[in-house]
Design an enzyme around this catalytic site. Structure first.
Site, PDB file in Angstrom:
ATOM      1  N   ASP A 123      44.802  43.427  35.198  1.00  0.00           N
ATOM      2  CA  ASP A 123      43.598  43.005  34.775  1.00  0.00           C
ATOM      3  C   ASP A 123      43.287  41.621  34.528  1.00  0.00           C
ATOM      4  O   ASP A 123      44.418  40.815  34.108  1.00  0.00           O
ATOM      5  CB  ASP A 123      43.220  43.859  33.452  1.00  0.00           C
ATOM      6  CG  ASP A 123      41.563  43.841  33.184  1.00  0.00           C
ATOM      7  OD1 ASP A 123      40.937  43.468  34.063  1.00  0.00           O
ATOM      8  OD2 ASP A 123      41.313  44.127  32.033  1.00  0.00           O
ATOM      9  N   ASN A 136      35.361  51.254  39.185  1.00  0.00           N
ATOM     10  CA  ASN A 136      34.862  49.768  39.754  1.00  0.00           C
ATOM     11  C   ASN A 136      33.909  49.873  40.921  1.00  0.00           C
ATOM     12  O   ASN A 136      33.378  48.739  41.391  1.00  0.00           O
ATOM     13  CB  ASN A 136      36.334  49.242  40.149  1.00  0.00           C
ATOM     14  CG  ASN A 136      37.267  48.745  39.222  1.00  0.00           C
ATOM     15  OD1 ASN A 136      38.464  48.823  39.317  1.00  0.00           O
ATOM     16  ND2 ASN A 136      36.628  48.546  37.952  1.00  0.00           N
TER      17      ASN A 136
HETATM   18  C1  IPE Z   1      40.941  48.581  35.178  1.00  0.00           C
HETATM   19  O1  IPE Z   1      40.383  47.363  35.077  1.00  0.00           O
HETATM   20  C2  IPE Z   1      41.019  48.875  36.664  1.00  0.00           C
HETATM   21  C3  IPE Z   1      41.897  47.920  37.397  1.00  0.00           C
HETATM   22  C4  IPE Z   1      42.668  47.123  36.932  1.00  0.00           C
HETATM   23  C5  IPE Z   1      41.928  48.088  38.904  1.00  0.00           C
HETATM   24  P1  IPE Z   1      38.747  47.184  34.600  1.00  0.00           P
HETATM   25  O2  IPE Z   1      38.532  45.726  34.273  1.00  0.00           O
HETATM   26  O3  IPE Z   1      38.240  47.748  35.642  1.00  0.00           O
HETATM   27  O4  IPE Z   1      38.677  48.191  33.343  1.00  0.00           O
HETATM   28  P2  IPE Z   1      37.556  47.648  31.923  1.00  0.00           P
HETATM   29  O5  IPE Z   1      36.467  47.723  32.633  1.00  0.00           O
HETATM   30  O6  IPE Z   1      37.937  46.410  31.345  1.00  0.00           O
HETATM   31  O7  IPE Z   1      38.036  48.767  31.233  1.00  0.00           O
HETATM   32  C1  IPE Z   2      41.235  43.166  37.777  1.00  0.00           C
HETATM   33  O1  IPE Z   2      40.363  42.121  37.517  1.00  0.00           O
HETATM   34  C2  IPE Z   2      41.080  43.552  39.152  1.00  0.00           C
HETATM   35  C3  IPE Z   2      40.176  44.761  39.307  1.00  0.00           C
HETATM   36  C4  IPE Z   2      39.626  45.460  38.426  1.00  0.00           C
HETATM   37  C5  IPE Z   2      39.834  45.174  40.812  1.00  0.00           C
HETATM   38  P1  IPE Z   2      39.048  42.228  36.742  1.00  0.00           P
HETATM   39  O2  IPE Z   2      38.258  42.023  37.949  1.00  0.00           O
HETATM   40  O3  IPE Z   2      38.850  43.204  35.944  1.00  0.00           O
HETATM   41  O4  IPE Z   2      38.972  40.871  36.048  1.00  0.00           O
HETATM   42  P2  IPE Z   2      38.185  40.744  34.431  1.00  0.00           P
HETATM   43  O5  IPE Z   2      38.596  41.651  33.635  1.00  0.00           O
HETATM   44  O6  IPE Z   2      36.759  40.545  34.687  1.00  0.00           O
HETATM   45  O7  IPE Z   2      38.844  39.228  33.883  1.00  0.00           O
HETATM   46 MG    MG Z   3      39.133  43.757  34.054  1.00  0.00          MG
END
Ligand code: IPE
Ligand code: IPE
Ligand code: MG
Length: 228
Positions: free
Chosen positions: A17, A65
């Site tokens: 993340d 997602n």
């Molecule tokens: C979890 O991260 C999913 C992945 C890393 C693929 P998210 O960024 O989607 O999770 P939330 O929305 O902060 O809970």
């Molecule tokens: C994780 O990074 C990647 C996926 C969930 C695909 P994020 O896109 O969630 O990054 P933040 O949480 O917005 O920083």
């Molecule tokens: Mg995230």
């Protein structure tokens, strides 16, 4: 200090993340954060050999997602296509066995075909790289419990035997980057007795050295499984 059970983490899972925040801090487009995230994955997979891990599971795309803007979802799918294409020969050469958890068959048909080809061509590998795609743990548990019920017996063992992770070693260590302290529907069942580590590093900045630090941290923990 670690006592009793082995301090080696055989199955490590990571919630990757923080790509978006990484890009934001650098005043770059979000897609750049994801791109650098892919590079962090590549570097980790290249360097994980020798760390004593039998299975590395990476949360790449959750079933939630899809709620993101269409452009971001499309960027992520494009990166997945490119990644499989560019890195598959390396996986084969380096004894990596690809495994997908989650409802990946609901992805676009060309990606499903690419993934199935990659699964087939890496099937002889011994180091498992499990990638969670369109993965949601609650959905996985529902599917597993239904399959167990259909076979006539709902027990913890029969549910576990029908999870997407049934052929993976038990989860030892679950890491989440970016400072968020939640599981976001990842490996809820499997994490029952896993050790957890939440680190502030944003995913694109996560290096093999960070993983080694996490393993060192794990080696100092005492796992009790309810005993004493
Ligand atoms: C979890 O991260 C999913 C992945 C890393 C693929 P998210 O960024 O989607 O999770 P939330 O929305 O902060 O809970
Ligand atoms: C994780 O990074 C990647 C996926 C969930 C695909 P994020 O896109 O969630 O990054 P933040 O949480 O917005 O920083
Ligand atoms: Mg995230």
């Amino acid at each position: 200090m670690a006592t009793g059970s082995t301090p080696r983490a055989k199955h490590v899972a990571i919630i990757m993340d923080g790509n978006g925040r990484w890009a934001k801090r650098k005043h770059l487009p979000r897609a750049m954060g994801h791109q650098r995230g892919v590079e962090a994955v590549r570097k980790l997979v290249r360097n994980v050999e020798g760390m004593g891990i039998d299975c590395l599971t990476l949360y790449a795309f959750s079933s939630e997602n899809w709620k993101r803007p269409a452009e971001e979802v499309s960027d992520l799918m494009g990166m997945l296509r490119k990644f499989i294409k560019s890195d598959l020969p390396e996986f084969i050469a380096n004894d990596v066995r690809l495994k997908i958890i989650g409802d990946y068959k609901a992805l676009e048909p060309d990606i499903v075909a690419q993934l199935e080809d990659a699964l087939e061509r890496t099937s002889k590998g011994s180091r498992i790289l499990a990638v969670a795609l369109n993965y949601g743990s609650q959905d996985e548990i529902v599917r597993a419990a239904s399959a167990a019920a259909q076979a006539g017996e709902v027990t913890a063992e029969s549910i576990a035997a029908n999870l997407d992770t049934a052929d993976l070693p038990p989860l030892d260590l679950l890491i989440r980057t970016s400072g968020e302290v939640r599981l976001s529907n990842f490996l809820l069942w499997q994490a029952a007795y896993a050790e957890m580590l939440f680190v502030d590093t944003l995913w694109p900045d996560f290096t093999p050295e960070h993983l080694q630090q996490a393993l060192d941290n794990f080696a100092d923990r005492e796992r009790r499984y309810g005993g004493r």
